[in-house]
Design a protein around this motif. Structure first.
Motif, PDB file in Angstrom:
ATOM      1  N   GLU A   1      -1.117   5.935  -1.032  1.00 52.11           N
ATOM      2  CA  GLU A   1      -0.604   4.657  -1.545  1.00 52.11           C
ATOM      3  C   GLU A   1       0.159   3.884  -0.474  1.00 52.11           C
ATOM      4  N   GLN A   2       1.003   4.564   0.281  1.00 48.22           N
ATOM      5  CA  GLN A   2       1.784   3.888   1.324  1.00 48.22           C
ATOM      6  C   GLN A   2       0.889   3.408   2.464  1.00 48.22           C
ATOM      7  N   THR A   3      -0.172   4.140   2.742  1.00 49.51           N
ATOM      8  CA  THR A   3      -1.134   3.686   3.757  1.00 49.51           C
ATOM      9  C   THR A   3      -1.788   2.392   3.295  1.00 49.51           C
ATOM     10  N   LYS A   4      -2.220   2.364   2.039  1.00 49.15           N
ATOM     11  CA  LYS A   4      -2.805   1.144   1.476  1.00 49.15           C
ATOM     12  C   LYS A   4      -1.797  -0.001   1.535  1.00 49.15           C
ATOM     13  N   ASN A   5      -0.561   0.250   1.111  1.00 47.23           N
ATOM     14  CA  ASN A   5       0.466  -0.795   1.121  1.00 47.23           C
ATOM     15  C   ASN A   5       0.731  -1.308   2.531  1.00 47.23           C
ATOM     16  N   THR A   6       0.711  -0.416   3.506  1.00 48.20           N
ATOM     17  CA  THR A   6       0.920  -0.821   4.899  1.00 48.20           C
ATOM     18  C   THR A   6      -0.219  -1.721   5.373  1.00 48.20           C
ATOM     19  N   LEU A   7      -1.446  -1.307   5.088  1.00 42.15           N
ATOM     20  CA  LEU A   7      -2.597  -2.111   5.507  1.00 42.15           C
ATOM     21  C   LEU A   7      -2.601  -3.472   4.815  1.00 42.15           C
ATOM     22  N   VAL A   8      -2.309  -3.505   3.528  1.00 38.84           N
ATOM     23  CA  VAL A   8      -2.253  -4.766   2.786  1.00 38.84           C
ATOM     24  C   VAL A   8      -1.126  -5.645   3.326  1.00 38.84           C
ATOM     25  N   PHE A   9       0.023  -5.055   3.631  1.00 36.28           N
ATOM     26  CA  PHE A   9       1.143  -5.805   4.194  1.00 36.28           C
ATOM     27  C   PHE A   9       0.733  -6.527   5.481  1.00 36.28           C
ATOM     28  N   PHE A  10      -0.086  -5.881   6.282  1.00 31.29           N
ATOM     29  CA  PHE A  10      -0.539  -6.482   7.535  1.00 31.29           C
ATOM     30  C   PHE A  10      -1.814  -7.309   7.367  1.00 31.29           C
ATOM     31  N   GLY A  11      -2.163  -7.639   6.133  1.00 32.04           N
ATOM     32  CA  GLY A  11      -3.234  -8.583   5.868  1.00 32.04           C
ATOM     33  C   GLY A  11      -4.619  -7.994   5.675  1.00 32.04           C
ATOM     34  N   ALA A  12      -4.738  -6.704   5.591  1.00 30.44           N
ATOM     35  CA  ALA A  12      -6.049  -6.086   5.418  1.00 30.44           C
ATOM     36  C   ALA A  12      -6.442  -6.069   3.944  1.00 30.44           C
ATOM     37  N   ASP A  13      -7.726  -6.092   3.718  1.00 30.62           N
ATOM     38  CA  ASP A  13      -8.272  -5.909   2.378  1.00 30.62           C
ATOM     39  C   ASP A  13      -8.515  -4.409   2.232  1.00 30.62           C
ATOM     40  N   CYS A  14      -7.657  -3.749   1.490  1.00 32.48           N
ATOM     41  CA  CYS A  14      -7.727  -2.291   1.417  1.00 32.48           C
ATOM     42  C   CYS A  14      -7.444  -1.817   0.004  1.00 32.48           C
ATOM     43  N   GLU A  15      -8.147  -0.774  -0.374  1.00 34.23           N
ATOM     44  CA  GLU A  15      -7.845  -0.093  -1.629  1.00 34.23           C
ATOM     45  C   GLU A  15      -8.047   1.406  -1.445  1.00 34.23           C
ATOM     46  N   ILE A  16      -7.361   2.150  -2.271  1.00 41.46           N
ATOM     47  CA  ILE A  16      -7.434   3.606  -2.250  1.00 41.46           C
ATOM     48  C   ILE A  16      -8.053   4.022  -3.579  1.00 41.46           C
ATOM     49  N   ILE A  17      -9.111   4.821  -3.515  1.00 38.43           N
ATOM     50  CA  ILE A  17      -9.803   5.272  -4.720  1.00 38.43           C
ATOM     51  C   ILE A  17      -9.862   6.796  -4.706  1.00 38.43           C
ATOM     52  N   LYS A  18      -9.531   7.398  -5.837  1.00 35.33           N
ATOM     53  CA  LYS A  18      -9.620   8.852  -5.963  1.00 35.33           C
ATOM     54  C   LYS A  18     -11.076   9.278  -5.771  1.00 35.33           C
ATOM     55  N   HIS A  19     -11.280  10.245  -4.892  1.00 32.22           N
ATOM     56  CA  HIS A  19     -12.631  10.762  -4.638  1.00 32.22           C
ATOM     57  C   HIS A  19     -13.097  11.515  -5.881  1.00 32.22           C
ATOM     58  N   GLU A  20     -14.335  11.285  -6.263  1.00 30.29           N
ATOM     59  CA  GLU A  20     -14.832  11.889  -7.500  1.00 30.29           C
ATOM     60  C   GLU A  20     -15.248  13.351  -7.357  1.00 30.29           C
ATOM     61  N   PHE A  21     -15.474  13.834  -6.133  1.00 30.69           N
ATOM     62  CA  PHE A  21     -15.993  15.189  -5.959  1.00 30.69           C
ATOM     63  C   PHE A  21     -15.071  16.136  -5.195  1.00 30.69           C
ATOM     64  N   GLU A  22     -13.994  15.639  -4.655  1.00 27.23           N
ATOM     65  CA  GLU A  22     -13.098  16.496  -3.872  1.00 27.23           C
ATOM     66  C   GLU A  22     -11.662  16.008  -4.002  1.00 27.23           C
ATOM     67  N   PRO A  23     -10.701  16.864  -3.688  1.00 29.72           N
ATOM     68  CA  PRO A  23      -9.289  16.468  -3.811  1.00 29.72           C
ATOM     69  C   PRO A  23      -8.844  15.589  -2.642  1.00 29.72           C
TER      70      PRO A  23
ATOM     71  N   ARG B   1      -0.050   5.972  11.444  1.00 27.99           N
ATOM     72  CA  ARG B   1      -1.175   6.608  12.134  1.00 27.99           C
ATOM     73  C   ARG B   1      -2.452   6.465  11.312  1.00 27.99           C
ATOM     74  N   ILE B   2      -2.377   6.760  10.019  1.00 34.16           N
ATOM     75  CA  ILE B   2      -3.557   6.652   9.153  1.00 34.16           C
ATOM     76  C   ILE B   2      -4.002   5.202   9.039  1.00 34.16           C
ATOM     77  N   ALA B   3      -3.041   4.273   8.913  1.00 29.81           N
ATOM     78  CA  ALA B   3      -3.382   2.852   8.823  1.00 29.81           C
ATOM     79  C   ALA B   3      -4.059   2.369  10.108  1.00 29.81           C
ATOM     80  N   MET B   4      -3.512   2.762  11.255  1.00 25.72           N
ATOM     81  CA  MET B   4      -4.121   2.353  12.529  1.00 25.72           C
ATOM     82  C   MET B   4      -5.474   3.025  12.735  1.00 25.72           C
ATOM     83  N   LEU B   5      -5.586   4.274  12.315  1.00 27.70           N
ATOM     84  CA  LEU B   5      -6.862   4.970  12.420  1.00 27.70           C
ATOM     85  C   LEU B   5      -7.922   4.274  11.572  1.00 27.70           C
ATOM     86  N   THR B   6      -7.552   3.878  10.372  1.00 25.68           N
ATOM     87  CA  THR B   6      -8.490   3.162   9.497  1.00 25.68           C
ATOM     88  C   THR B   6      -8.940   1.857  10.145  1.00 25.68           C
TER      89      THR B   6
END
Length: 183
Positions: free
Chosen positions: A52-74, A133-138
């Motif tokens: 959630e915080q990665t998504k919020n960070t990316l959105v804060f910096f103007g990215a179109d981002c969403e986080i979706i629960k994976h249907e087959f793995e944790p 790190r995750i936001a920049m990696l994305t």
């Protein structure tokens, strides 16, 4: 044999404190994680918070981002500009890095309050750095997909472990200076 222990007493105390702390904290974290293994594809709360915080960070910096629960793995899928670019799994939440950081600092400690504050503030820094790190990696995976392996496996681990190493060095120097001044 006794002479070896006497000569290297400081090292053996460090080693015992390190191993005991690492074992205890790792067992506690494993118990925490095990409660999620009973549910199909359940993601622990820390990983969810990081996603959630990665998504919020990316959105804060103007990215179109969403986080979706994976249907087959944790894990969570990171959807960046309508592209599924990455997934956030338990190993991405920085807890294992924080455990390693904490264990080293504890093993080199001599005063409770200073140790506790350094571990607390250092852990927060590592946690926040990990989200960036995750936001920049994305973003890097989106802009430079041909460098994905380099970014994920080399550059960003180097950055986060480099910061941990610098925090360790800072602690050892600070600890060593206090030891010399007090001793």
């Amino acid at each position: 044999m006794k002479n070896i222990f006497q000569q290297h007493k400081v090292f053996f105390i460090f080693l015992i404190k390190f191993l005991l702390c690492y074992l205890v904290v790792t067992i506690i974290y494993s118990i925490y994680l095990n409660q999620f293994h009973t549910q199909r594809n359940a993601v622990d709360g820390i990983t969810h918070f990081v996603a959630e915080q990665t998504k919020n960070t990316l959105v804060f910096f103007g990215a179109d981002c969403e986080i979706i629960k994976h249907e087959f793995e944790p894990s969570y899928k990171v959807i960046y500009n309508s592209n599924y670019l990455a997934r956030i799994v338990e190993g991405c939440n920085s807890v294992s890095v924080i455990i390693l950081f904490t264990t080293f600092i504890f093993a080199f400690s001599n005063r409770f309050i200073a140790t506790f504050l350094y571990i607390f503030l250092g852990s927060i820094l590592i946690f926040i750095l990990n989200i960036f790190r995750i936001a920049m990696l994305t973003t890097g995976l989106y802009k430079y997909p041909e460098y994905g392996t380099f970014l994920h496996d080399i550059l960003f681990p180097l950055v986060i472990y480099g910061v941990v190493f610098l925090l360790w060095i800072l602690w050892v120097i600070r600890f060593s200076l206090n030891k010399k001044q007090n001793g």
